[in-house]
Design a protein around this motif. Structure first.
Motif, PDB file in Angstrom:
ATOM      1  N   LEU A  43     -31.377  17.881 -60.949  1.00  0.00           N
ATOM      2  CA  LEU A  43     -31.923  16.832 -60.281  1.00  0.00           C
ATOM      3  C   LEU A  43     -30.991  15.881 -59.792  1.00  0.00           C
ATOM      4  O   LEU A  43     -31.283  14.869 -58.890  1.00  0.00           O
ATOM      5  CB  LEU A  43     -33.256  16.308 -61.079  1.00  0.00           C
ATOM      6  CG  LEU A  43     -34.447  17.139 -60.965  1.00  0.00           C
ATOM      7  CD1 LEU A  43     -35.658  16.551 -61.820  1.00  0.00           C
ATOM      8  CD2 LEU A  43     -35.039  17.565 -59.599  1.00  0.00           C
ATOM      9  N   ASP A  44     -30.047  15.441 -60.391  1.00  0.00           N
ATOM     10  CA  ASP A  44     -29.158  14.557 -60.440  1.00  0.00           C
ATOM     11  C   ASP A  44     -27.882  14.951 -59.601  1.00  0.00           C
ATOM     12  O   ASP A  44     -26.946  14.056 -59.269  1.00  0.00           O
ATOM     13  CB  ASP A  44     -28.300  13.874 -61.594  1.00  0.00           C
ATOM     14  CG  ASP A  44     -29.569  13.030 -62.693  1.00  0.00           C
ATOM     15  OD1 ASP A  44     -30.260  12.573 -61.786  1.00  0.00           O
ATOM     16  OD2 ASP A  44     -29.567  13.261 -63.543  1.00  0.00           O
ATOM     17  N   ARG A  45     -27.944  16.139 -58.884  1.00  0.00           N
ATOM     18  CA  ARG A  45     -26.910  16.551 -58.060  1.00  0.00           C
ATOM     19  C   ARG A  45     -27.076  15.536 -56.484  1.00  0.00           C
ATOM     20  O   ARG A  45     -28.181  15.270 -56.119  1.00  0.00           O
ATOM     21  CB  ARG A  45     -27.146  18.043 -57.563  1.00  0.00           C
ATOM     22  CG  ARG A  45     -26.902  18.867 -58.675  1.00  0.00           C
ATOM     23  CD  ARG A  45     -27.646  20.462 -58.589  1.00  0.00           C
ATOM     24  NE  ARG A  45     -27.069  20.986 -57.259  1.00  0.00           N
ATOM     25  CZ  ARG A  45     -25.985  22.004 -57.408  1.00  0.00           C
ATOM     26  NH1 ARG A  45     -25.510  22.251 -58.671  1.00  0.00           N
ATOM     27  NH2 ARG A  45     -25.683  22.649 -56.301  1.00  0.00           N
ATOM     28  N   GLY A  46     -25.881  15.390 -55.998  1.00  0.00           N
ATOM     29  CA  GLY A  46     -25.737  14.435 -54.934  1.00  0.00           C
ATOM     30  C   GLY A  46     -26.214  15.237 -53.682  1.00  0.00           C
ATOM     31  O   GLY A  46     -25.876  16.497 -53.451  1.00  0.00           O
ATOM     32  N   VAL A  47     -26.844  14.642 -52.860  1.00  0.00           N
ATOM     33  CA  VAL A  47     -27.113  15.307 -51.280  1.00  0.00           C
ATOM     34  C   VAL A  47     -26.474  14.545 -50.249  1.00  0.00           C
ATOM     35  O   VAL A  47     -26.397  13.376 -50.051  1.00  0.00           O
ATOM     36  CB  VAL A  47     -28.840  14.963 -51.274  1.00  0.00           C
ATOM     37  CG1 VAL A  47     -29.055  15.328 -49.611  1.00  0.00           C
ATOM     38  CG2 VAL A  47     -29.550  15.617 -52.297  1.00  0.00           C
ATOM     39  N   ARG A  48     -25.415  15.591 -49.879  1.00  0.00           N
ATOM     40  CA  ARG A  48     -24.646  14.877 -48.636  1.00  0.00           C
ATOM     41  C   ARG A  48     -25.079  14.811 -47.388  1.00  0.00           C
ATOM     42  O   ARG A  48     -24.674  14.429 -46.356  1.00  0.00           O
ATOM     43  CB  ARG A  48     -22.965  15.449 -48.867  1.00  0.00           C
ATOM     44  CG  ARG A  48     -23.139  16.891 -48.298  1.00  0.00           C
ATOM     45  CD  ARG A  48     -21.670  17.392 -48.489  1.00  0.00           C
ATOM     46  NE  ARG A  48     -21.600  18.476 -47.906  1.00  0.00           N
ATOM     47  CZ  ARG A  48     -21.224  18.845 -46.561  1.00  0.00           C
ATOM     48  NH1 ARG A  48     -21.471  17.761 -45.743  1.00  0.00           N
ATOM     49  NH2 ARG A  48     -21.104  19.885 -45.954  1.00  0.00           N
ATOM     50  N   TRP A  49     -26.265  15.826 -47.148  1.00  0.00           N
ATOM     51  CA  TRP A  49     -27.021  15.802 -45.804  1.00  0.00           C
ATOM     52  C   TRP A  49     -28.081  16.734 -46.094  1.00  0.00           C
ATOM     53  O   TRP A  49     -28.258  17.410 -47.112  1.00  0.00           O
ATOM     54  CB  TRP A  49     -25.704  16.669 -44.914  1.00  0.00           C
ATOM     55  CG  TRP A  49     -26.195  16.364 -43.246  1.00  0.00           C
ATOM     56  CD1 TRP A  49     -26.351  17.395 -42.417  1.00  0.00           C
ATOM     57  CD2 TRP A  49     -25.876  15.102 -42.792  1.00  0.00           C
ATOM     58  NE1 TRP A  49     -26.632  16.633 -41.274  1.00  0.00           N
ATOM     59  CE2 TRP A  49     -26.333  15.243 -41.314  1.00  0.00           C
ATOM     60  CE3 TRP A  49     -25.834  13.803 -43.241  1.00  0.00           C
ATOM     61  CZ2 TRP A  49     -26.099  14.281 -40.501  1.00  0.00           C
ATOM     62  CZ3 TRP A  49     -25.435  12.909 -42.214  1.00  0.00           C
ATOM     63  CH2 TRP A  49     -25.735  13.099 -40.845  1.00  0.00           C
ATOM     64  N   ALA A  50     -28.970  16.806 -44.761  1.00  0.00           N
ATOM     65  CA  ALA A  50     -30.123  17.494 -44.822  1.00  0.00           C
ATOM     66  C   ALA A  50     -30.261  18.662 -43.934  1.00  0.00           C
ATOM     67  O   ALA A  50     -29.633  18.144 -42.706  1.00  0.00           O
ATOM     68  CB  ALA A  50     -31.250  16.697 -44.888  1.00  0.00           C
ATOM     69  N   HIS A  51     -30.415  19.771 -43.937  1.00  0.00           N
ATOM     70  CA  HIS A  51     -30.126  20.976 -43.033  1.00  0.00           C
ATOM     71  C   HIS A  51     -31.722  21.773 -42.986  1.00  0.00           C
ATOM     72  O   HIS A  51     -31.956  22.418 -44.084  1.00  0.00           O
ATOM     73  CB  HIS A  51     -29.086  21.685 -43.448  1.00  0.00           C
ATOM     74  CG  HIS A  51     -28.591  22.519 -42.346  1.00  0.00           C
ATOM     75  ND1 HIS A  51     -28.070  22.045 -40.943  1.00  0.00           N
ATOM     76  CD2 HIS A  51     -28.411  24.042 -42.120  1.00  0.00           C
ATOM     77  CE1 HIS A  51     -27.670  22.949 -40.198  1.00  0.00           C
ATOM     78  NE2 HIS A  51     -27.956  24.285 -40.653  1.00  0.00           N
ATOM     79  N   VAL A  52     -32.068  22.124 -41.775  1.00  0.00           N
ATOM     80  CA  VAL A  52     -33.526  22.872 -41.925  1.00  0.00           C
ATOM     81  C   VAL A  52     -32.738  24.322 -41.281  1.00  0.00           C
ATOM     82  O   VAL A  52     -31.967  24.328 -40.461  1.00  0.00           O
ATOM     83  CB  VAL A  52     -34.262  22.607 -40.635  1.00  0.00           C
ATOM     84  CG1 VAL A  52     -35.293  23.508 -40.401  1.00  0.00           C
ATOM     85  CG2 VAL A  52     -34.672  21.118 -40.867  1.00  0.00           C
ATOM     86  N   VAL A  53     -33.046  25.248 -41.997  1.00  0.00           N
ATOM     87  CA  VAL A  53     -32.687  26.596 -41.759  1.00  0.00           C
ATOM     88  C   VAL A  53     -33.618  27.656 -41.527  1.00  0.00           C
ATOM     89  O   VAL A  53     -34.788  27.602 -42.066  1.00  0.00           O
ATOM     90  CB  VAL A  53     -31.577  27.097 -43.024  1.00  0.00           C
ATOM     91  CG1 VAL A  53     -30.621  26.153 -43.329  1.00  0.00           C
ATOM     92  CG2 VAL A  53     -32.531  27.315 -44.344  1.00  0.00           C
ATOM     93  N   ALA A  54     -33.217  28.794 -40.963  1.00  0.00           N
ATOM     94  CA  ALA A  54     -34.303  29.625 -40.512  1.00  0.00           C
ATOM     95  C   ALA A  54     -33.439  30.996 -40.299  1.00  0.00           C
ATOM     96  O   ALA A  54     -32.188  31.020 -39.651  1.00  0.00           O
ATOM     97  CB  ALA A  54     -35.243  29.507 -39.335  1.00  0.00           C
ATOM     98  N   GLY A  55     -34.069  32.213 -40.436  1.00  0.00           N
ATOM     99  CA  GLY A  55     -33.292  33.554 -40.288  1.00  0.00           C
ATOM    100  C   GLY A  55     -32.276  33.650 -41.300  1.00  0.00           C
ATOM    101  O   GLY A  55     -31.908  32.830 -42.096  1.00  0.00           O
ATOM    102  N   SER A  56     -31.661  35.139 -41.043  1.00  0.00           N
ATOM    103  CA  SER A  56     -30.945  35.670 -42.172  1.00  0.00           C
ATOM    104  C   SER A  56     -29.367  35.042 -42.204  1.00  0.00           C
ATOM    105  O   SER A  56     -28.784  35.279 -43.032  1.00  0.00           O
ATOM    106  CB  SER A  56     -31.002  36.994 -42.258  1.00  0.00           C
ATOM    107  OG  SER A  56     -30.595  37.516 -40.737  1.00  0.00           O
ATOM    108  N   ASP A  57     -29.273  34.307 -41.078  1.00  0.00           N
ATOM    109  CA  ASP A  57     -27.691  33.821 -40.883  1.00  0.00           C
ATOM    110  C   ASP A  57     -27.597  32.672 -41.071  1.00  0.00           C
ATOM    111  O   ASP A  57     -26.509  31.893 -40.939  1.00  0.00           O
ATOM    112  CB  ASP A  57     -27.207  34.285 -39.302  1.00  0.00           C
ATOM    113  CG  ASP A  57     -27.083  35.520 -38.769  1.00  0.00           C
ATOM    114  OD1 ASP A  57     -27.078  36.341 -39.642  1.00  0.00           O
ATOM    115  OD2 ASP A  57     -27.542  36.064 -37.640  1.00  0.00           O
TER     116      ASP A  57
END
Length: 563
Positions: A34-48
């Motif tokens: 839970l204390d890991r840093g978040v450097r960005w947010a990304h929405v993903v979909a699909g197997s690639d």
């Protein structure tokens, strides 16, 4: 220089966002992350999707485009999940819906194995709002880090322009980080350190004692080199402390750069060499240590090993016209003494503060291996072994223009094996100063080798005891009363007042059992010498063959010489 360290928002911080709590989040696994840093947010979909990740992102997904766990082989879903966790995201937010009514088992297992937080959302939320808020937090953190870095850079640049002392720069770096900071040279000797707890020096004390690189530094310590133009002069280390907006390593690197610029301007490294020693002498002589262990740690970290060593306090001073500036005299004396104790001995040197010893005097703390003859308390037939080595080094270093009347005087205190006794040894010889050795520069307890005269506290304990009490009113009064008639008689002019009774008494007291030798020292014939002795006995009303009288007058003369 490393990349700018950023105080990134953590997964715990993101879980507190209103846009995320609206989805009724549930932490399925990965609480340790839970204390890991978040450097960005990304929405993903699909197997690639995993191929689009760089690591450290908050991954938002509904599982769209993933293999259907009911229709597809489990291996395909497991492969996708493995690729996803291999990208090392900060956390995965999985929104449940008609396609997945619960988190896929392979995903739960993989996240649990890697310690990656897996958050399941039980209600539908707008991912775009979450990404916007996360990006705002990340950009704000980056901006704060840049501002903090600029502030630290400006502060250290100002210190450099002001040519601030090295120890002050280290103190400012420590204040900025809120943690103890240690500057060491290439030999792992402490040059400067911040804080009042000498326990921070244990690592360096062990290193100087011969324990290879010493015990490992704490895991939370941050260390950077101090170097420029291919030269590495030492290391700057910050011990455990809070995070800094610019990053602890970045602050240290900026500090190391400022110190390196100052070091470039000091080609001989004299500032670094002298700074650590001056601080140690100041702490030792002013009693700024809580106990013997702390004092030993400070001395050892500064390059003077204590445990199992023969220790000596000493002073070294030039006497007579040197024929050049005093700074050159001090540099030659200190370099010669360092060479004289090498390679097995160690020495800390510093100019004597005003009031501690005479002018042009260096204070020295010496450490030798056991049984080293240079640490001997006995005087050799010609001179002390350390004085002989010192005379040899001086002979190679002194300018040819040095006047013949100039000489160095080495005064060596009693031997010691513990830090307190070492400091006491130094204090006694420093306060006593150079006990006069006469025209021949040789007396009991003293000797000469080349241009070096040497005196040993252990060979003349009474002299050092009395001179260590110099300034005590009762002792001064005793000397004035005991010798007053002789001083008054010498000051008078005319027949029967030769003006040399105090000098004759000194010659007699140096050789009370051999009046012939005493007469020679006084440069008088035996008959004249005996007349002077008779006059002294008459004026003082004493018998100079009495042992107690001899002792009392010796003390009075020693006290008068020092006054």
């Amino acid at each position: 220089m490393t990349a700018l360290a950023r105080p990134l928002p953590s997964v715990r911080d993101v879980l507190g966002l209103a846009e995320l709590t609206a989805g009724a989040p549930e932490l399925v696994t990965g609480e340790v992350g839970l204390d890991r840093g978040v450097r960005w947010a990304h929405v993903v979909a699909g197997s690639d999707a995993p191929a689009l990740l760089d690591g450290g992102e908050l991954v938002l997904t509904t599982g769209a485009g993933w293999p259907d766990p009911a229709a597809a082989p489990t291996a395909a879903l497991s492969a996708l999940v493995t690729a996803l966790v291999d990208a090392d995201p900060a956390a995965i937010v999985f929104e449940l819906g008609s396609r997945f009514t619960e988190a896929p088992a392979p995903l739960v297992a993989a996240c649990g194995e890697r310690g990656i937080p897996l958050i399941v959302l039980h209600r539908v939320v707008r991912f775009v709002q979450i990404t916007q808020r996360v990006h705002q937090r990340v950009l704000a953190a980056q901006n704060e880090a840049l501002e903090a870095r600029a502030e630290v850079h400006a502060m250290l640049t100002e210190l450099g322009l002001n040519r601030s002392p090295v120890d002050y720069v280290v103190d400012r770096i420590a204040a900025t980080l809120g943690a103890p900071v240690v500057l060491e040279d290439a030999g792992h000797r402490v040059v400067a350190w911040s804080g009042s707890d000498a326990a921070v020096l244990d690592h360096w004390a062990s290193a100087q004692a011969g324990a290879a690189a010493g015990p490992p530094l704490p895991a939370a310590a941050t260390r950077v080199p101090v170097e420029a133009q291919g030269n590495r002069w030492g290391w700057l280390t910050a011990l455990d402390g809070p995070a800094h907006p610019a990053g602890r390593e970045t602050v240290l690197e900026l500090g190391a750069f400022a110190l390196a610029l100052a070091r470039l301007a000091d080609a001989e490294g004299e500032t670094w060499l002298d700074l650590g020693s001056k601080r140690l002498f100041d702490a030792a002589l002013s009693g700024r240590f809580s106990g013997e262990r702390e004092l030993a740690a400070q001395l050892a970290a500064g390059g003077l090993p204590i445990d199992g060593r023969a220790l000596l306090g000493a002073t070294l001073a030039g006497f007579g016209d040197f024929g050049a500036h005093e700074s050159l005299e001090a540099a030659i004396l200190s370099t010669a003494l360092r060479r004289a104790v090498a390679p097995d001995g160690r020495v800390l040197l510093a100019p004597a503060p005003a009031g501690v010893a005479g002018p042009r005097t260096l204070l020295a703390l010496l450490s030798f291996p056991p049984q080293d003859p240079r640490a001997s308390a006995a005087l050799a037939p010609a001179a002390h072994p350390l004085a002989e080595r010192l005379a040899h080094e001086l002979a190679m270093m002194l300018p040819e223009t040095t006047p013949a009347g100039w000489h160095a005087h080495l005064s060596i205190g009693v031997g010691a094996s513990r830090p307190r006794a070492l400091i006491a040894s130094l204090e006694r010889v420093a306060v006593a100063g150079a006990v006069p050795v006469g025209a021949a520069r040789v007396r009991p307890g003293g000797g000469a080798a080349g241009r070096v005269t040497v005196q040993l506290a252990e060979a003349r304990p009474l002299a050092y005891l009395v001179r260590g009490l110099a300034g005590v009113p009762e002792l001064e009064e005793f000397a004035a009363v005991a010798l007053g008639p002789l001083v008054e008689h010498d000051a008078a002019a005319g027949a029967g007042h030769p003006g040399d009774l105090v000098r004759v008494l000194a010659a007699y007291l140096a050789h009370p059992a051999n009046r012939s030798l005493a007469a020679q020292r006084a440069r008088l014939s035996r008959s004249v010498f005996y007349q002077r002795i008779a006059l002294i006995e008459e004026l003082l009303g004493v018998d100079l063959s009495d042992g107690e009288t001899i002792a009392a007058l010796t003390v009075a003369l020693l006290a008068r010489d020092r006054a």
